[in-house]
Motif scaffolding. Structure first.
Motif, short mmCIF file in Angstrom:
data_model
loop_
_atom_site.label_atom_id
_atom_site.label_comp_id
_atom_site.label_asym_id
_atom_site.label_seq_id
_atom_site.Cartn_x
_atom_site.Cartn_y
_atom_site.Cartn_z
N SER A 266 -26.97 -59.93 38.77
CA SER A 266 -26.51 -59.05 38.44
C SER A 266 -25.13 -60.54 38.07
O SER A 266 -24.15 -60.07 36.84
CB SER A 266 -25.30 -58.92 39.97
N ASP A 267 -25.72 -61.50 38.12
CA ASP A 267 -24.46 -62.99 37.95
C ASP A 267 -24.45 -63.51 36.09
O ASP A 267 -23.60 -63.10 35.72
CB ASP A 267 -24.50 -63.77 38.01
N ASP A 268 -26.23 -62.86 35.42
CA ASP A 268 -26.11 -62.60 34.10
C ASP A 268 -25.38 -61.68 33.44
O ASP A 268 -24.84 -61.93 32.58
CB ASP A 268 -27.03 -62.42 33.84
N LEU A 269 -25.35 -60.26 33.86
CA LEU A 269 -25.27 -59.45 33.75
C LEU A 269 -23.77 -59.36 33.30
O LEU A 269 -22.44 -59.05 32.16
CB LEU A 269 -25.55 -58.10 34.11
N CYS A 270 -22.43 -59.98 34.35
CA CYS A 270 -21.63 -59.92 34.84
C CYS A 270 -20.65 -61.10 33.02
O CYS A 270 -19.46 -61.11 33.35
CB CYS A 270 -20.76 -61.04 36.01
N SER A 271 -21.22 -62.32 33.46
CA SER A 271 -21.26 -63.12 32.58
C SER A 271 -21.09 -62.65 30.68
O SER A 271 -21.07 -62.91 29.92
CB SER A 271 -22.38 -64.06 32.53
N ILE A 272 -22.35 -61.40 30.62
CA ILE A 272 -22.87 -60.85 28.95
C ILE A 272 -21.33 -60.32 29.43
O ILE A 272 -20.66 -60.88 27.99
CB ILE A 272 -23.70 -60.43 29.18
N TRP A 273 -20.71 -59.85 30.29
CA TRP A 273 -19.93 -58.79 30.09
C TRP A 273 -18.71 -59.59 29.75
O TRP A 273 -17.56 -58.91 28.89
CB TRP A 273 -19.66 -57.55 31.09
N HIS A 274 -18.35 -60.91 30.43
CA HIS A 274 -16.89 -61.28 30.38
C HIS A 274 -16.60 -61.88 28.84
O HIS A 274 -15.63 -61.82 28.49
CB HIS A 274 -16.67 -62.52 31.66
N GLU A 275 -17.78 -62.69 28.30
CA GLU A 275 -17.92 -63.24 27.20
C GLU A 275 -17.44 -61.68 26.29
O GLU A 275 -17.14 -62.16 25.12
CB GLU A 275 -19.40 -63.63 26.82
N LEU A 276 -18.19 -61.05 26.26
CA LEU A 276 -18.22 -59.75 25.09
C LEU A 276 -16.39 -59.25 25.14
O LEU A 276 -15.50 -59.54 24.00
CB LEU A 276 -19.15 -58.39 25.87
N ASN A 277 -16.32 -59.23 26.44
CA ASN A 277 -14.64 -59.00 26.43
C ASN A 277 -13.75 -60.30 25.79
O ASN A 277 -12.59 -59.82 25.61
CB ASN A 277 -14.14 -58.79 27.99
N ARG A 278 -14.20 -62.00 26.28
CA ARG A 278 -13.09 -61.85 25.54
C ARG A 278 -13.37 -62.53 24.13
O ARG A 278 -12.13 -62.26 23.83
CB ARG A 278 -14.21 -63.70 26.08
N LYS A 279 -13.85 -62.32 23.52
CA LYS A 279 -14.32 -62.00 22.17
C LYS A 279 -14.12 -60.88 21.84
O LYS A 279 -13.17 -60.99 20.33
CB LYS A 279 -16.20 -62.61 21.51
N TYR A 280 -13.59 -59.66 22.41
CA TYR A 280 -13.33 -58.65 21.41
C TYR A 280 -11.92 -58.96 21.64
O TYR A 280 -11.68 -57.99 20.70
CB TYR A 280 -14.06 -57.35 22.09
N PHE A 281 -10.97 -58.68 22.59
CA PHE A 281 -9.85 -58.98 23.19
C PHE A 281 -8.55 -60.13 22.75
O PHE A 281 -7.37 -59.67 22.11
CB PHE A 281 -9.25 -58.37 24.18
N GLY A 282 -9.75 -61.02 22.66
CA GLY A 282 -9.27 -62.77 21.64
C GLY A 282 -8.62 -63.47 23.00
O GLY A 282 -8.47 -63.20 24.16
N GLU A 283 -7.48 -64.14 22.19
CA GLU A 283 -7.36 -65.26 23.50
C GLU A 283 -5.52 -64.97 24.09
O GLU A 283 -5.40 -65.25 25.05
CB GLU A 283 -7.09 -66.59 22.43
N GLU A 284 -5.01 -63.73 23.31
CA GLU A 284 -3.79 -63.29 24.48
C GLU A 284 -4.06 -62.29 25.72
O GLU A 284 -3.65 -62.79 26.72
CB GLU A 284 -2.63 -62.78 23.40
N MET A 285 -5.84 -62.10 25.44
CA MET A 285 -5.58 -61.10 27.15
C MET A 285 -6.07 -62.09 28.12
O MET A 285 -6.98 -63.32 27.48
CB MET A 285 -6.79 -60.27 26.19
N ILE A 286 -5.60 -61.74 29.06
CA ILE A 286 -6.55 -62.34 30.08
C ILE A 286 -7.41 -61.68 30.74
O ILE A 286 -7.48 -60.30 31.06
CB ILE A 286 -5.13 -62.34 31.44
N ILE A 287 -8.17 -62.94 30.69
CA ILE A 287 -9.75 -62.01 30.88
C ILE A 287 -10.02 -61.55 32.76
O ILE A 287 -10.21 -62.68 33.33
CB ILE A 287 -10.82 -61.87 30.18
N ASP A 288 -9.33 -60.61 33.36
CA ASP A 288 -9.11 -61.10 34.63
C ASP A 288 -11.00 -61.35 34.97
O ASP A 288 -12.00 -59.94 34.77
CB ASP A 288 -9.13 -60.18 35.26
N SER A 289 -11.48 -61.41 36.36
CA SER A 289 -12.51 -61.56 36.79
C SER A 289 -13.11 -60.55 37.01
O SER A 289 -14.37 -60.27 36.99
CB SER A 289 -12.79 -62.82 37.94
#
Length: 597
Positions: A483-506
């Motif tokens: 589950s931690d791996d899946l969460c990590s993959i999802w977090h990084e994809l959101n960070r990449k897609y939405f960029g630096e201005e978006m706060i990627i909430d946990s």
């Protein structure tokens, strides 16, 4: 206090606003008569088992199977449409249950067909076609079956795979039971400080709230609840992926992606290039995030700010007749013939327009080879309902052209093409509405609507597709995923897609857990490719007029007579290239320029 407006019963809706299902069967008695005929005739298909190596017998089977199928289609359609009119009507629920049960039996009656064709020697089909030229009509169908020969199994193994299929579907069933039945969400406070139980159904309303406290609270409550079950969701999803990999390996495909795409002859490059093209243009999505942050007046933009509209929906009350006129006006570039068919649909009773007590929610288009198309709406007088009308009529007119121009066996189209015609209509309509709107506020609202459609249908679905690619490839190479791996993959994809201005909430890290489409492997990318193809068609139609309309009409007439990539390419849209997606991103940039002035 004003009188409470009650939902009308089915009988209170005037006849001119109801679909004319009596054109299929006048009443249930007529339906029952045909149902008895189906049950008497269908078992006779067994008589052809073991005889399909004889060209004459094969032709006879095709003709008789078509008769049976067309009759069962009519029975199935009538029962389901009548059931959807009023879920509380026990008469229609009863015939619906009867035909559903019999359709499973019918499937088992014809189960011998494909294995028997696959068991024939390589050159046998060509010999049969030469012996009986009438079989030429079925050549594409037969060759499509034969290409599965390298992926077919022995009779014993096929029976084994059929026997375990129910077990292999367990992960999706577990997900559904957990997400839809067992999970409950906390109480939150709405805009008026009233306590409301959060549900999946009302979450979308809260995440669009103008009150930031409400959307933040809803966001944290929803994903906080999912997080409590993260290990169960991870196990169900990874088990589903492993089952798909098992199927792919057993049937001798090189990968699970190939197993998903090859049946429709979609090159793997279409999937991979879609991800690569969007990744090359993520700066457009980053720019959108920045503009949204500015227009909402936020110091920080969080994931829970993503769905709040930049501008409120204009309060409009659009009667259906006016809505139909607006839709036809927007679809004028498709030519007078198309508009005439649209009007024919209204005049002849294709559409069930208004909500009534017990009626199924949502909207859809359906129909059969021997019936007219049928459209279910729950029209509620908004601009969104006008768009839904254009969308569903896009499906229906696609089916109308396909059934008029193709034999029964090729009258259906694949999922890869299914959303193209409906979305082309939506693209043409929104372009028209933006272009003609003079009220600045309404224009901004429409621009934001189209931007959100591209963001959610193209960028978001390709992000989903990238997640699927990463997770499948990880498990295929033997790398376990927690589950931690899946969460990590999802977090990084959101960070990449939405960029630096978006706060990627946990909290967003758990979003993968609530996507049911991940249990239908490599499905979601087709939303993006379908939208891109539709945008390309709409652009060509608006720019090139009659020549583009003729090509587009060729697409609508093609049904399932060829593989989807070929059908689209013949109409002028090549999905093996990056151009359709790049054109969509270009439109996204045009809209951003209109918004950011």
């Amino acid at each position: 206090m004003g009188e409470v407006k009650k939902l009308k019963s089915r009988n209170e809706i005037p006849g001119e606003y109801k679909w004319k299902i009596e054109k299929i069967y006048e009443n249930v008695e007529a339906w029952e008569k045909d149902f008895k005929i189906l049950k008497a005739e269908a078992p006779k298909l067994f008589e052809y088992a073991g005889k399909l190596g004889d060209a004459e017998k094969l032709l006879q089977f095709f003709k008789f199977d078509e008769e049976v199928s067309r009759l069962s289609d009519k029975l199935f359609l009538y029962a389901h449409l009548k059931s959807d009119e009023d879920k509380g009507n026990s008469t229609y629920q009863a015939i619906n249950d009867k035909i559903n049960a019999y359709m499973a039996e019918l499937k088992s009656i014809t189960a011998f067909f494909k294995p028997e064709i696959l068991a024939l020697p390589e050159d046998e089909i060509e010999k049969e076609i030469k012996q009986v030229p009438e079989l030429e009509k079925y050549e594409f169908l037969l060759k499509d079956i034969l290409k599965f020969k390298p992926h077919s199994l022995s009779k014993e193994l096929e029976e084994f795979m059929a026997a375990v299929s129910d077990c292999l579907e367990a992960p999706e069933n577990i997900f559904s039971m957990l997400a839809d039945a067992d999970m409950t969400f906390p109480i939150i406070k709405d805009e008026d400080n009233n306590e409301v139980e959060l549900t999946e159904g009302n979450y979308f309303e809260f995440i669009r709230s103008k009150d930031r406290r409400v959307r933040k609270e809803a966001f944290e409550a929803l994903f906080g609840t999912y997080s409590k079950y993260k290990n169960t969701f991870a196990t169900s999803l990874t088990s589903s992926i492993k089952n798909f990999i098992f199927n792919a390996k057993t049937r001798k495909y090189k990968s699970s992606l190939e197993a998903s795409l090859k049946p429709n002859e979609i090159p793997l490059e279409v999937y991979n290039n879609s991800i690569a093209t969007i990744n090359n243009h993520l700066d457009s999505l980053h720019r959108y995030v920045g503009i949204k942050k500015k227009l909402l007046g936020l110091e920080e933009i969080h994931m829970y700010d993503l769905y709040v509209p930049i501008i409120d929906s204009p309060k409009e009350y659009i009667e259906f007749e006016k809505g139909a006129l607006i839709a036809k006006e927007g679809l004028k570039p498709l030519g007078q013939e198309y508009i005439n068919i649209f009007q024919q649909g209204i005049d002849e009773g294709w559409i069930d327009i208004y909500e009534n007590k017990g009626k199924r929610g949502g909207a859809y288009s359906w129909g059969g080879y021997d019936t007219m198309p049928y459209v279910l709406l729950n029209y509620n007088y908004s601009l969104n309902d006008v768009s839904t009308l254009a969308h569903e009529m896009g499906h229906s007119i696609h089916s109308y052209y396909s059934r008029k121009n193709q034999p029964y066996i090729y009258s259906d189209y694949t999922l890869f093409c299914a959303e193209v015609a409906s979305t082309t209509n939506e693209c043409l309509l929104i372009h028209h509405l933006i272009q003609k709107e003079t009220d600045e506020k309404k224009k901004l609202y429409l621009i934001n609507q189209e931007l959100e459609q591209i963001r959610t249908t193209v960028f978001r679905q390709i992000m989903f597709a990238e997640f699927e690619k990463i997770t499948h490839e990880s498990l295929e190479t033997g790398k376990p995923l927690t589950s931690d791996d899946l969460c990590s993959i999802w977090h990084e994809l959101n960070r990449k897609y939405f960029g630096e201005e978006m706060i990627i909430d946990s909290e967003i890290d758990m979003e993968w857990a609530r996507i049911p489409h991940f249990y239908s492997d490599f499905y979601v990318y087709q939303y993006a490719t379908g939208y891109a193809a539709a945008n390309s068609f709409a652009t060509m139609i608006m720019n090139n007029g009659n020549s583009a309309v003729e090509k587009y009409r060729g697409f609508l007439k093609s049904g399932g007579s060829d593989y989807p990539i070929n059908i689209l390419r013949n109409a002028g849209v090549d999905m093996t290239t990056s151009k359709p997606l790049e054109d969509t991103i270009r439109r996204f940039e045009e809209l951003l320029n209109m918004l950011d002035r």
